[in-house]
Write a protein that holds these residues in place. Structure first.
Motif, PDB file in Angstrom:
ATOM      1  N   GLN A 116      54.223  52.573  27.931  1.00 55.88           N
ATOM      2  CA  GLN A 116      53.988  53.733  27.178  1.00 55.88           C
ATOM      3  C   GLN A 116      55.414  54.535  26.831  1.00 55.88           C
ATOM      4  N   GLY A 117      56.451  53.477  27.392  1.00 60.26           N
ATOM      5  CA  GLY A 117      57.655  54.371  26.903  1.00 60.26           C
ATOM      6  C   GLY A 117      57.801  55.839  27.768  1.00 60.26           C
ATOM      7  N   LYS A 118      58.544  57.152  26.672  1.00 60.51           N
ATOM      8  CA  LYS A 118      58.874  58.182  26.959  1.00 60.51           C
ATOM      9  C   LYS A 118      57.552  59.149  26.539  1.00 60.51           C
ATOM     10  N   ARG A 119      56.404  58.481  26.541  1.00 61.27           N
ATOM     11  CA  ARG A 119      55.318  59.478  26.977  1.00 61.27           C
ATOM     12  C   ARG A 119      54.962  59.025  28.003  1.00 61.27           C
ATOM     13  N   TYR A 120      54.798  58.127  28.997  1.00 63.30           N
ATOM     14  CA  TYR A 120      55.053  58.182  30.043  1.00 63.30           C
ATOM     15  C   TYR A 120      55.965  59.927  31.460  1.00 63.30           C
ATOM     16  N   CYS A 121      56.542  60.088  31.001  1.00 59.09           N
ATOM     17  CA  CYS A 121      56.882  60.894  31.663  1.00 59.09           C
ATOM     18  C   CYS A 121      56.868  62.503  31.444  1.00 59.09           C
ATOM     19  N   GLN A 122      55.431  62.417  30.608  1.00 60.52           N
ATOM     20  CA  GLN A 122      55.092  63.472  30.000  1.00 60.52           C
ATOM     21  C   GLN A 122      53.933  64.481  30.479  1.00 60.52           C
ATOM     22  N   GLN A 123      53.621  63.379  31.574  1.00 60.09           N
ATOM     23  CA  GLN A 123      52.023  63.408  32.160  1.00 60.09           C
ATOM     24  C   GLN A 123      53.054  63.495  33.305  1.00 60.09           C
ATOM     25  N   PRO A 124      52.424  64.537  34.103  1.00 64.14           N
ATOM     26  CA  PRO A 124      52.409  64.843  35.875  1.00 64.14           C
ATOM     27  C   PRO A 124      51.988  64.166  36.679  1.00 64.14           C
ATOM     28  N   TRP A 125      50.849  63.745  36.464  1.00 64.49           N
ATOM     29  CA  TRP A 125      50.394  63.147  37.505  1.00 64.49           C
ATOM     30  C   TRP A 125      50.994  61.596  37.751  1.00 64.49           C
ATOM     31  N   ASN A 126      51.948  60.821  36.212  1.00 67.77           N
ATOM     32  CA  ASN A 126      52.267  60.224  35.993  1.00 67.77           C
ATOM     33  C   ASN A 126      53.716  60.521  37.124  1.00 67.77           C
ATOM     34  N   LEU A 127      54.337  61.771  37.119  1.00 62.57           N
ATOM     35  CA  LEU A 127      55.939  61.752  37.238  1.00 62.57           C
ATOM     36  C   LEU A 127      55.052  61.745  39.516  1.00 62.57           C
ATOM     37  N   LEU A 128      54.238  62.554  39.802  1.00 66.79           N
ATOM     38  CA  LEU A 128      53.438  62.307  41.260  1.00 66.79           C
ATOM     39  C   LEU A 128      53.513  61.243  41.355  1.00 66.79           C
ATOM     40  N   GLU A 129      53.400  60.143  40.780  1.00 68.34           N
ATOM     41  CA  GLU A 129      53.388  58.815  41.106  1.00 68.34           C
ATOM     42  C   GLU A 129      54.637  57.883  41.402  1.00 68.34           C
ATOM     43  N   ILE A 130      55.661  58.281  40.860  1.00 67.45           N
ATOM     44  CA  ILE A 130      56.141  57.871  40.756  1.00 67.45           C
ATOM     45  C   ILE A 130      57.201  58.366  42.287  1.00 67.45           C
ATOM     46  N   VAL A 131      57.055  59.903  42.297  1.00 63.56           N
ATOM     47  CA  VAL A 131      57.009  59.913  43.602  1.00 63.56           C
ATOM     48  C   VAL A 131      56.981  59.778  45.000  1.00 63.56           C
ATOM     49  N   ASN A 132      55.906  59.359  44.416  1.00 59.99           N
ATOM     50  CA  ASN A 132      55.236  58.337  45.761  1.00 59.99           C
ATOM     51  C   ASN A 132      55.714  57.217  46.116  1.00 59.99           C
ATOM     52  N   ILE A 133      55.661  56.467  45.107  1.00 58.84           N
ATOM     53  CA  ILE A 133      56.484  54.904  45.562  1.00 58.84           C
ATOM     54  C   ILE A 133      57.997  55.635  45.665  1.00 58.84           C
ATOM     55  N   LEU A 134      58.580  56.533  45.548  1.00 60.11           N
ATOM     56  CA  LEU A 134      59.962  56.637  46.581  1.00 60.11           C
ATOM     57  C   LEU A 134      59.723  57.198  47.689  1.00 60.11           C
ATOM     58  N   VAL A 135      58.710  57.749  47.439  1.00 56.51           N
ATOM     59  CA  VAL A 135      58.497  58.164  49.353  1.00 56.51           C
ATOM     60  C   VAL A 135      58.261  57.219  50.292  1.00 56.51           C
ATOM     61  N   SER A 136      57.046  56.065  49.716  1.00 56.08           N
ATOM     62  CA  SER A 136      56.835  55.224  50.154  1.00 56.08           C
ATOM     63  C   SER A 136      57.909  54.410  50.644  1.00 56.08           C
ATOM     64  N   PHE A 137      58.952  53.590  49.941  1.00 57.85           N
ATOM     65  CA  PHE A 137      59.762  53.219  50.150  1.00 57.85           C
ATOM     66  C   PHE A 137      60.592  53.732  50.989  1.00 57.85           C
ATOM     67  N   SER A 138      60.672  55.181  50.890  1.00 59.64           N
ATOM     68  CA  SER A 138      61.221  55.560  51.973  1.00 59.64           C
ATOM     69  C   SER A 138      61.424  55.670  53.247  1.00 59.64           C
ATOM     70  N   ALA A 139      59.205  55.837  53.726  1.00 59.52           N
ATOM     71  CA  ALA A 139      58.486  55.458  55.227  1.00 59.52           C
ATOM     72  C   ALA A 139      59.003  54.326  55.215  1.00 59.52           C
ATOM     73  N   PHE A 140      58.605  53.525  54.782  1.00 58.54           N
ATOM     74  CA  PHE A 140      59.314  52.212  55.148  1.00 58.54           C
ATOM     75  C   PHE A 140      60.391  51.590  56.016  1.00 58.54           C
ATOM     76  N   ALA A 141      61.347  52.087  55.469  1.00 55.56           N
ATOM     77  CA  ALA A 141      62.922  52.162  55.480  1.00 55.56           C
ATOM     78  C   ALA A 141      62.660  52.598  56.816  1.00 55.56           C
ATOM     79  N   VAL A 142      62.896  54.318  56.628  1.00 55.47           N
ATOM     80  CA  VAL A 142      62.786  54.739  58.019  1.00 55.47           C
ATOM     81  C   VAL A 142      61.988  54.093  58.691  1.00 55.47           C
ATOM     82  N   PHE A 143      60.738  53.648  59.101  1.00 61.87           N
ATOM     83  CA  PHE A 143      60.010  52.776  59.769  1.00 61.87           C
ATOM     84  C   PHE A 143      60.632  52.050  60.721  1.00 61.87           C
ATOM     85  N   ALA A 144      61.297  50.705  59.690  1.00 61.12           N
ATOM     86  CA  ALA A 144      61.952  49.930  60.151  1.00 61.12           C
ATOM     87  C   ALA A 144      63.475  50.144  61.441  1.00 61.12           C
TER      88      ALA A 144
END
Length: 421
Positions: free
Chosen positions: A234-262
């Protein structure tokens, strides 16, 4: 507690009986194993308790004593002999440096966090005195410290710390009771109870949680692959969807959860290993870092759960009623945004007014933040009318009635009118 004598009386009459249980409720003597429980008979005492004192740095200026303030850099860090006589290099020894409660001690490798109290926040270092592992030893320590004037006019604060474990609910708790002694006399006491879980996967419920963690970690690579693929397509159109931005936040927070758990797991194991190594000694084992990372992990997991549950709202977009609701929200967004700005200025005016009028007399209005919290709870119907009335019989009720009338009768009706339009 207002003086040093009050503190020692409290330590003898309240602290020691609470920490060291001597007999059952029916008067029978306890066995040696049961004596490790505190007075509630369910919380097992972990390690030893301790007193930690932070002192004011005192110097001479024009032959006059000058006491420091409450900042980190103003604390006393010199070593002393009993009676707070300054320790010189000629009369120091290794045994004294390791055992004395008159020697300034710095936590090993940053294992302790600063102590936050009502008046100030204090560093992790200080003059430490162990309470002991039984009642007689604790009373002897208290008597020795009181006789030697361990708490004197230069004492800034004394922190009592100990940790317990309740096996029935699998929770650790670290208690800190802080007494801040003021320069002009008197004292301010505060307490902190941090409850956390270091043994996560215990019992049937623990195994279920472990299985859910494994499932989430196993599904996460697919989610990451899917989103990366969508980004490329989708290119730039991907960032124009609010649900896609929420998915990016979810991925970043999940990475943080893995690191914090360790980090949380490693810190917890190190703390428990240290406790096992010193289980027969009277050394205090700090659980500050373990409780801190445990709390950070809980916050991170809560954020991940919130984001993933919110994603289920996307499935409701096919419902006609939900479609009408979302369309209405989008249409009234400009009006609601303008209303929010207007309400913010109005609310902050009441917050400032409440702080200036009641800040010196009511704790709930002592700061801008506390005043805002109190007025928010007031809008929900939670307030102490008698306390406001005792402050001022005219201004207090007038302030309260005016705020409630404006918030409920005028502001709420304006918001409802915007939604109806």
């Amino acid at each position: 507690i207002q003086t040093a004598d009050d503190y020692w009386s409290w330590a003898r009459d309240v602290l020691v009986p609470g920490l060291f249980q001597e007999q059952h409720y029916n008067g029978d003597k306890l066995g040696w194993r049961r004596k490790r429980f505190i007075s509630d008979a369910v919380s097992y005492r972990i390690g030893a308790a301790r007193f930690k004192q932070i002192r004011r740095y005192t110097s001479l200026f024009l032959n006059q004593e000058c006491n420091s303030g409450n900042s980190f850099s103003d604390g006393e860090t010199r070593d002393f002999l009993p009676g707070w006589r300054l320790l010189s290099s000629s009369n120091s020894s290794e045994d004294l440096l390791e055992q004395s409660s008159w020697i300034y001690q710095i936590p090993d490798s940053g294992g302790e966090l600063p102590a936050m109290a009502d008046i100030a926040t204090y560093g992790s270092g200080g003059y430490v005195a162990g309470v002991g592992r039984n009642k007689d030893a604790a009373l002897a320590v208290i008597a020795d410290l009181e006789k030697a004037d361990w708490i004197d006019r230069y004492t800034r604060t004394v922190v009592l710390e100990f940790t317990v474990y309740n096996a029935n609910i699998n929770f650790f708790s670290t208690m800190s009771y802080t007494v801040e002694f003021l320069n002009m006399g008197g004292a301010v006491s505060s307490r902190s109870i941090r409850t956390y879980r270091l043994h996560r996967f215990v019992g049937p419920a623990g195994y279920v949680i472990l299985a859910l963690h494994i499932i989430y970690v196993a599904c996460f690579p697919y989610t990451l692959y899917r989103e990366v693929k969508l980004m490329k397509e989708q290119g730039k159109r991907y960032c124009q969807q609010p649900w896609n931005l929420l998915e990016i936040v979810n991925i970043l927070v999940s990475f943080s959860a893995f690191a914090v758990f360790a980090v949380d797991y490693i810190t917890s194991r190190n703390t428990l290993d240290k406790l096992l190594h010193h289980h027969e000694s009277s050394k205090y084992i700090s659980f500050d870092l373990a409780s801190f990372w445990n709390q950070v992990f809980v916050w991170t997991v809560a954020t991940v759960a919130f984001i993933n549950i919110s994603k289920f709202l996307r499935l409701l977009r096919f419902n006609p009623l939900m479609s009408v609701l979302m369309t209405s929200l989008r249409r009234m967004l400009p009006e609601v945004a303008g209303f929010a700005v207007y309400f913010t200025f109005l609310f902050m005016s009441f917050v400032q007014l409440g702080h200036l009028v009641f800040g010196l007399k009511i704790q709930e209005y002592s700061t801008i933040t506390a005043s805002g919290k109190s007025l928010f709870l007031c809008a929900l119907g939670i307030f102490e009318f008698d306390e406001i009335l005792s402050t001022s019989r005219i201004i207090g009720p007038l302030f309260l009635y005016t705020y409630l009338c404006i918030v409920f009768i005028i502001i709420i009706n304006i918001l409802v009118a915007i939604i109806n339009d």
